[in-house]
Enzyme design. Structure first.
Site, PDB file in Angstrom:
ATOM      1  N   ASP A  13      22.756  19.488 -31.372  1.00 13.41           N
ATOM      2  CA  ASP A  13      23.329  20.729 -30.830  1.00 13.41           C
ATOM      3  C   ASP A  13      22.469  21.954 -31.119  1.00 13.41           C
ATOM      4  O   ASP A  13      22.308  22.838 -30.272  1.00 13.41           O
ATOM      5  CB  ASP A  13      24.699  21.021 -31.464  1.00 13.41           C
ATOM      6  N   HIS A  14      21.961  22.030 -32.348  1.00 18.11           N
ATOM      7  CA  HIS A  14      21.330  23.287 -32.751  1.00 18.11           C
ATOM      8  C   HIS A  14      19.883  23.429 -32.272  1.00 18.11           C
ATOM      9  O   HIS A  14      19.298  24.497 -32.393  1.00 18.11           O
ATOM     10  CB  HIS A  14      21.503  23.511 -34.249  1.00 18.11           C
ATOM     11  N   ARG A  22      17.023  32.423 -26.523  1.00 13.61           N
ATOM     12  CA  ARG A  22      16.121  33.100 -25.594  1.00 13.61           C
ATOM     13  C   ARG A  22      16.431  32.784 -24.129  1.00 13.61           C
ATOM     14  O   ARG A  22      15.823  33.338 -23.234  1.00 13.61           O
ATOM     15  CB  ARG A  22      14.668  32.702 -25.898  1.00 13.61           C
ATOM     16  N   HIS A  47      27.818  17.959 -29.043  1.00 18.64           N
ATOM     17  CA  HIS A  47      29.147  18.553 -28.908  1.00 18.64           C
ATOM     18  C   HIS A  47      29.105  19.513 -27.725  1.00 18.64           C
ATOM     19  O   HIS A  47      28.456  20.560 -27.803  1.00 18.64           O
ATOM     20  CB  HIS A  47      29.508  19.290 -30.208  1.00 18.64           C
ATOM     21  N   ARG A  49      30.822  22.104 -26.186  1.00 17.30           N
ATOM     22  CA  ARG A  49      31.955  22.985 -26.520  1.00 17.30           C
ATOM     23  C   ARG A  49      32.466  23.681 -25.277  1.00 17.30           C
ATOM     24  O   ARG A  49      31.734  23.880 -24.304  1.00 17.30           O
ATOM     25  CB  ARG A  49      31.529  24.033 -27.559  1.00 17.30           C
ATOM     26  N   ARG A  53      28.247  26.977 -26.073  1.00 16.61           N
ATOM     27  CA  ARG A  53      27.381  27.839 -26.886  1.00 16.61           C
ATOM     28  C   ARG A  53      26.063  27.166 -27.245  1.00 16.61           C
ATOM     29  O   ARG A  53      25.108  27.830 -27.589  1.00 16.61           O
ATOM     30  CB  ARG A  53      28.100  28.299 -28.152  1.00 16.61           C
ATOM     31  N   HIS A  54      26.022  25.830 -27.206  1.00 17.35           N
ATOM     32  CA  HIS A  54      24.717  25.177 -27.439  1.00 17.35           C
ATOM     33  C   HIS A  54      24.433  24.154 -26.337  1.00 17.35           C
ATOM     34  O   HIS A  54      23.780  24.480 -25.360  1.00 17.35           O
ATOM     35  CB  HIS A  54      24.571  24.622 -28.870  1.00 17.35           C
ATOM     36  N   GLU A  74      30.905  14.607 -28.748  1.00 19.98           N
ATOM     37  CA  GLU A  74      32.015  15.270 -29.443  1.00 19.98           C
ATOM     38  C   GLU A  74      32.707  16.183 -28.444  1.00 19.98           C
ATOM     39  O   GLU A  74      32.048  16.969 -27.748  1.00 19.98           O
ATOM     40  CB  GLU A  74      31.490  16.090 -30.616  1.00 19.98           C
ATOM     41  N   THR A 104      31.856  26.800 -36.573  1.00 17.95           N
ATOM     42  CA  THR A 104      31.629  25.368 -36.396  1.00 17.95           C
ATOM     43  C   THR A 104      32.996  24.703 -36.521  1.00 17.95           C
ATOM     44  O   THR A 104      34.000  25.389 -36.719  1.00 17.95           O
ATOM     45  CB  THR A 104      30.628  24.839 -37.442  1.00 17.95           C
ATOM     46  N   GLU A 155      36.220   9.581 -37.836  1.00 15.24           N
ATOM     47  CA  GLU A 155      35.121  10.223 -38.557  1.00 15.24           C
ATOM     48  C   GLU A 155      35.747  11.162 -39.575  1.00 15.24           C
ATOM     49  O   GLU A 155      36.519  12.058 -39.212  1.00 15.24           O
ATOM     50  CB  GLU A 155      34.208  10.984 -37.578  1.00 15.24           C
ATOM     51  N   GLY A 217      23.577  17.019 -38.333  1.00 18.44           N
ATOM     52  CA  GLY A 217      22.873  17.854 -37.377  1.00 18.44           C
ATOM     53  C   GLY A 217      22.238  19.100 -37.948  1.00 18.44           C
ATOM     54  O   GLY A 217      21.014  19.223 -38.018  1.00 18.44           O
TER      55      GLY A 217
END
Ligand code: PXP
Length: 245
Positions: A13-14, A22, A47, A49, A53-54, A74, A104, A155, A217
């Site tokens: 994700d990150h 950017r 994930h 979302r 956002r990512h 996810e 998160t 999980e 992650g």
């Protein structure tokens, strides 16, 4: 008892978070997934979302079309995410609670309190051949609710353990995780864990014999800034294998 190989799902994700800062194409999550595969990851976790956002819908489509590793999606328990999961048919779907304002995933899913909302979503994912897991706190009531819902996997949320470890006293949270993992084995539910894991805190979790998979992650993407993604994943793999040896 599971023991043996502990699978590592790498959450990318990150990589998308950095790209989105950017708004361009770099760094590319697909390239991260390919590097994770080369470094020995057993799966790729993303994930999608509600606020995108990512990871974006396009990222998911490209990953699903291009990578050989199993994808673990996810997702919140919403009609929109269910439709997306059924369209892309990832190997696995992990249902997580989602609040728009959170930074998160802060807490576990209330599998016990939300039985009626979750039941049809779990059933539709399962019917589509997608391995369903529920992201829950290491709490017997939640594990039993997950089993009643027919989820083959849970999980365990390791966030509170990670915070306790940072504060220098993780014994009680580790004991909760150990008891929950043992309870999963009794219930016949496969047990995974994730959130907040890093080199310093992963070993006691990886040593729990009932665990089959960790999903990691943020730390790996952060560490990749210093040593590269492949080296960071290999080092995490080393810590996990050493804990199991
Ligand atoms: N597992 C689940 C269900 C998550 O929601 C997350 C965070 O997206 C992770 C694992 C990975 O957590 P971290 O990024 O802290 O390693």
């Amino acid at each position: 008892m599971t023991a043996g190989h502990l699978r590592l799902g790498v959450n990318i994700d990150h990589v998308a978070t950095i790209r989105n800062a950017r708004g361009g194409l770099h760094p590319c999550p697909l390239r991260a997934a390919e590097i994770a595969a080369a470094a020995g990851a057993d799966g790729i976790t993303v994930h999608l979302r509600e606020d995108r956002r990512h990871i974006t819908d396009d990222d998911l489509a490209r990953l699903a079309g291009a990578i050989a590793l199993p994808i673990n999606l996810e997702m919140a328990a919403t009609d929109e995410m269910l439709a997306i999961a059924l369209r892309h048919r990832p190997h696995a779907a992990c249902i997580v609670p989602e609040r728009r304002a959170e930074r998160t995933t802060e807490g576990g899913l209330d599998a016990a309190g939300q039985h009626n909302t979750l039941q049809p979503i779990v059933a539709r994912l399962r019917d589509a051949g997608i391995r369903v897991s529920l992201f829950v706190a290491p709490d017997a009531r939640q594990l039993e609710a997950a089993a009643r819902l027919g989820a083959p996997v849970v999980e365990l949320h390791t966030g509170p353990y990670a915070h306790a470890h940072d504060a220098g006293d993780a014994a009680a949270e580790l004991a909760r995780l150990a008891a929950a993992a043992a309870h999963c084995a009794r219930l016949g539910v496969e047990c995974h864990a994730g959130h907040g894991l890093n080199y310093a805190n992963v070993a006691p979790v990886a040593a729990l014999p009932e665990l089959a998979e960790l999903n990691i992650g943020h730390f790996l993407v952060g560490e990749a800034v210093f040593v590269g993604l492949e080296a960071a994943i290999r080092q995490m793999r080393h810590h996990m294998d050493a804990a199991r040896a």
